[in-house]
Write a protein that holds these residues in place. Structure first.
Motif, PDB file in Angstrom:
ATOM      1  N   GLU A 198       0.837  -1.205   0.000  1.00 29.09           N
ATOM      2  CA  GLU A 198       0.000   0.000   0.000  1.00 29.09           C
ATOM      3  C   GLU A 198       0.870   1.253   0.000  1.00 29.09           C
ATOM      4  O   GLU A 198       0.570   2.237  -0.687  1.00 29.09           O
ATOM      5  CB  GLU A 198      -0.918   0.002   1.226  1.00 29.09           C
ATOM      6  N   SER A 256       1.129   4.192  -2.859  1.00 22.51           N
ATOM      7  CA  SER A 256       0.920   5.611  -2.579  1.00 22.51           C
ATOM      8  C   SER A 256       2.063   6.459  -3.125  1.00 22.51           C
ATOM      9  O   SER A 256       1.888   7.639  -3.434  1.00 22.51           O
ATOM     10  CB  SER A 256       0.779   5.843  -1.068  1.00 22.51           C
ATOM     11  N   LYS A 292      -3.340   0.455   6.563  1.00 25.14           N
ATOM     12  CA  LYS A 292      -3.134   1.907   6.563  1.00 25.14           C
ATOM     13  C   LYS A 292      -3.862   2.629   5.429  1.00 25.14           C
ATOM     14  O   LYS A 292      -4.398   3.713   5.628  1.00 25.14           O
ATOM     15  CB  LYS A 292      -1.636   2.205   6.486  1.00 25.14           C
ATOM     16  N   LYS A 293      -3.860   2.037   4.228  1.00 26.27           N
ATOM     17  CA  LYS A 293      -4.416   2.733   3.070  1.00 26.27           C
ATOM     18  C   LYS A 293      -5.257   1.780   2.221  1.00 26.27           C
ATOM     19  O   LYS A 293      -4.918   1.485   1.072  1.00 26.27           O
ATOM     20  CB  LYS A 293      -3.276   3.338   2.239  1.00 26.27           C
TER      21      LYS A 293
END
Length: 306
Positions: free
Chosen positions: A169, A173, A222-223
């Motif tokens: 992730e 990003s 987290k994302k």
């Protein structure tokens, strides 16, 4: 910012080096790595006596000759390498053990190593590096497709899968064109008929359960917005690796990332059967075996303390 800040690129002096450097070039550009180590390990750097006697004027040390050849190859396939902080290391010794020791010494985060892509088992050196390495290993096949990163990420809901998912992730990003599809492979148990339901009915129920569990697992990271999810039914008689292989082709993925289950040095002595099967396949895709750095004790460090 970089996920893999310090990268080892293992060159073996064979035809695999050219596509390997092309993979490394793509990865270095996108990952913005801080330090790159190119390493070539020769079992012996001494010229054979018969060669010396036949060519007495051949005074240049073999390591310097190899270094010149490797340096030219690196500059040919990574034209802007001078813009990065890199070293070229020529070592003598057992290739797999030396690569792992240098990886430990340089505190590397990733090893990029070549592998055959067409129906040939990954070499013993590469498999040994994958098993004992204290960091992640990217297997780069002979073929390379320089396209938008499209990652297939099999998950089994383990802590290792969670670590791997978080890192992927983070990578997505940083590289905004990266596409990540997380999958969970499920199968219909052989005794499904005792439930009074058909194969299709049981498969549908299990798909819903697997999909819900997968979505919940990804949602806790987290994302999660950067990841698509899909539960994948394993066909009768099909292995997890075969299911991943088939799904990768169907999804047109150009890299498979699989988390290592190795959390101790004893466990790290063997690759998982799924990783082994994938490396033995003819899928022709890069395969990244992700290891949580610092959680895997490498066996060579243990031997050093005995």
């Amino acid at each position: 910012m970089s996920i893999f800040k310090r990268i080892i690129v293992a060159l073996d002096g064979s035809s695999k080096d050219e596509p390997l450097l092309k993979h490394a070039h793509e990865y270095i550009q996108k990952n913005l790595s801080e330090k790159i180590y190119f390493i070539h390990v020769q079992e012996s750097l001494e010229l054979p006596d018969d060669v010396v006697s036949k060519y007495p004027d051949m005074l240049s040390p073999l390591d310097e000759s190899i270094k010149t050849t490797m340096n030219n190859l690196i500059h040919e396939h990574i034209p802007n390498i001078e813009n990065f902080d890199y070293d070229l290391i020529i070592e003598e010794g057992n290739p797999a053990e030396t690569i792992i020791k240098v990886t430990k010494r340089k505190q590397a985060d990733l090893i990029i190593i070549g592998t055959k892509s067409i129906a040939a088992r990954t070499g013993a050196v590469a498999r040994k590096v994958a098993s004992f390495s204290p960091c992640s290993v990217l297997f780069a096949p002979d073929l390379i497709k320089t396209t938008q990163p499209k990652i297939l990420l099999p998950l089994d809901f383990s802590e290792s899968s969670k670590d791997c998912l978080n890192q992927i992730e983070e990578m997505a990003s940083l590289i905004d064109t990266t596409f990540v599809k997380a999958i969970n492979c499920y199968k219909v148990p052989t005794g499904y008929s005792t439930t009074g339901k058909s194969y299709e009915e049981v498969a549908k129920v299990l798909e819903e359960v697997s999909q819900k569990k997968l979505d919940h697992f990804v949602a806790k990271t987290k994302k999660p917005e950067l990841v698509e999810t899909k539960a994948i039914l394993m066909k009768d008689g099909q292995s997890v690796a075969e299911t991943i292989y088939e799904t990768a082709k169907k999804e047109e993925a150009n890299i498979i990332v699989i988390g290592s289950k190795t959390r101790t040095w004893m466990a790290s002595m063997l690759l998982s059967s799924t990783a082994e099967d994938l490396l033995a396949s003819d899928i022709g895709l890069p395969i990244l075996i992700y290891k949580s750095k610092g959680k895997t004790e490498d066996i060579f460090a243990l031997f050093d303390r005995i």
